[in-house]
Design an enzyme around this catalytic site. Sequence first.
Site, mmCIF file in Angstrom:
data_model
loop_
_atom_site.group_PDB
_atom_site.id
_atom_site.type_symbol
_atom_site.label_atom_id
_atom_site.label_comp_id
_atom_site.label_asym_id
_atom_site.label_seq_id
_atom_site.Cartn_x
_atom_site.Cartn_y
_atom_site.Cartn_z
ATOM 1 C CG ASN A 132 -5.714 1.593 -3.452
ATOM 2 O OD1 ASN A 132 -7.015 1.421 -3.260
ATOM 3 N ND2 ASN A 132 -5.341 0.796 -4.319
ATOM 4 C CE LYS B 230 23.179 -16.021 15.996
ATOM 5 N NZ LYS B 230 22.743 -17.374 16.528
ATOM 6 C CE LYS C 72 -9.636 1.583 -4.935
ATOM 7 N NZ LYS C 72 -9.253 0.226 -5.563
ATOM 8 C CB THR D 124 -20.101 -3.505 20.923
ATOM 9 O OG1 THR D 124 -21.467 -3.475 20.857
ATOM 10 C CG2 THR D 124 -19.523 -2.610 22.004
ATOM 11 C CD GLU E 193 -5.009 -2.305 1.826
ATOM 12 O OE1 GLU E 193 -5.910 -3.087 1.371
ATOM 13 O OE2 GLU E 193 -4.289 -1.712 1.124
ATOM 14 C CD GLN F 2 24.314 -21.193 12.467
ATOM 15 O OE1 GLN F 2 25.451 -21.217 13.002
ATOM 16 N NE2 GLN F 2 24.006 -21.509 11.306
ATOM 17 C CE1 TYR G 251 24.516 -22.616 19.887
ATOM 18 C CE2 TYR G 251 25.970 -24.519 19.119
ATOM 19 C CZ TYR G 251 25.049 -23.306 18.733
ATOM 20 O OH TYR G 251 24.971 -22.655 17.430
HETATM 21 N N1 ARG Z 1 26.948 -19.417 14.826
HETATM 22 C C1 ARG Z 1 26.447 -20.190 15.841
HETATM 23 C C2 ARG Z 1 25.316 -19.946 16.527
HETATM 24 O O1 ARG Z 1 24.789 -18.739 15.869
HETATM 25 C C3 ARG Z 1 27.552 -19.545 17.060
HETATM 26 C C4 ARG Z 1 27.843 -20.685 17.886
HETATM 27 C C5 ARG Z 1 28.404 -21.907 17.370
HETATM 28 N N2 ARG Z 1 28.674 -22.845 18.455
HETATM 29 C C6 ARG Z 1 28.971 -24.062 18.012
HETATM 30 N N3 ARG Z 1 29.448 -24.760 19.042
HETATM 31 N N4 ARG Z 1 29.153 -24.432 16.989
HETATM 32 O O2 ARG Z 1 24.673 -20.248 17.166
#
Ligand code: ARG
Length: 465
Positions: free
Chosen positions: A285, A325, A283, A155, A290, A322, A317
Amino acid sequence: MSKLWGGRFTKETNKLVEQFTASIEFDQRLAIEDITGSLAHVQMLTECNVISEEDAEQIKSGLSILQRKIEDDKLDFYIEHEDIHMNIEKHLIDEIGPVGGKLHTGRSRNDQVATDMHLYLRERTIEFIDSVEAVQGALLSQASTHVETIVPGYTHLQRAQPISFAHHLLAYFWMFERDKERLKDSMKRINVLPLGAGALAGTTFPIDRERVAEILQFDSVYANSIDAVSDRDFIAEFLSIASIIMTHISRLSEELVIWSSQEFGFIELDDSFCTGSSIMPQKKNPDVPELLRAKTGRTYGNLIGLLTVLKGLPLAYNKDMQEDKEGMFDTVETLDGSLKLLAPMIETMAVNEKAMRKAVTEDYSNATDIADYLVTKGMPFREAHDIIGRVVLYAIKSQKYLLDLSIVEYKRFSPLFEEDIFDILEPEHVMNARDSHGGTATSQVKKQIEQAESKLNSSNKSPNI
Ligand code: ARG
């Protein structure tokens, strides 16, 4: 190249805008999911008599051709078509003619992209459950050979009490078990179908969302079309689970780095998992642990990045989404690579039992047991703690360990000491005395291994699909 949405526009899109708004460079990873979703959509459209069977057959065969081309890496994508959805639709129309334009009936890219992401994360989550199990398997196999191996438990990184090395490794087994449970639980929220939500409000066509869910093996459909296209919780949840897993990987990596240092010398990582120095020939490593430790940072960054993107968004939306992603793909790749390296690295590491043994005999980590000894003879623990504190101080000053003091020296601190104190101070005794449920005694550790084995064997990988 003309845009699928070009009708309303009188000018070409600025090239920089095209580049800036396109996601095809990274969302092409969703190509197969996009086709899978489209195949289910078109099947439902024809079953609901929205499009004819003949048209549906043409669209399906066109999509299958594209799928094969994608699998053979023979389909080119263009920045002019912005994202994977429009690239595929454009290719479909090139392949089968204007009838391809019927595919987008009753849907929007908004519910389409959400569906792709659900399909994508569902597959990855199933794979990650497997990869976490592989790490657990490696920990368990090392633990099984080291039940009797004694090592200092720490500890504050100060030697605390001797423990079974298996016990220490198994602590990680249970951390990964919780991670696995988190992944499985997240499937409840991943395995919900957004398709059919349209742009945000639903669609005028007589679609059957339940049928699409059935084809794609989703458990349910989103109850609210606005929620369906606005929700990225399931991605944030994945990034959060991945961050917790990386935290666990990072803590274990930190220990591997420390343990493999010359100062500790408790383990040696296999040569195949280490790298050398360009200048210092001696060495070896621990680059892999790491980097695992360091890569944890980017997974935290991806989580905070997405939460920050989402926090100010009005429904439904927004193009901001976008940005969900790249961080997700990065975390998927990081976690995948990390788990896949960790399992064999643990499996192949050599354990230096002698160095561990030396460490437990050359310290004062049996001090608690002397206090407990006096407590069993009737002394209040607090008083015993104080006396043993003075015993330890005396031993340190005399440059001796607690096992080296004579009974005469012990009796100077309390008349309750007898010869049997020396048996109690042996590391094995100290370890095995902790026989409480979940403790480090070998009897308990063996039970724990059985419990861990049955967890691994009973694992139901995909509870919801
Ligand atoms: N490439 C867009 C995204 O990944 C797809 C959806 C686009 N929708 C729109 N109304 N422009 O979010």
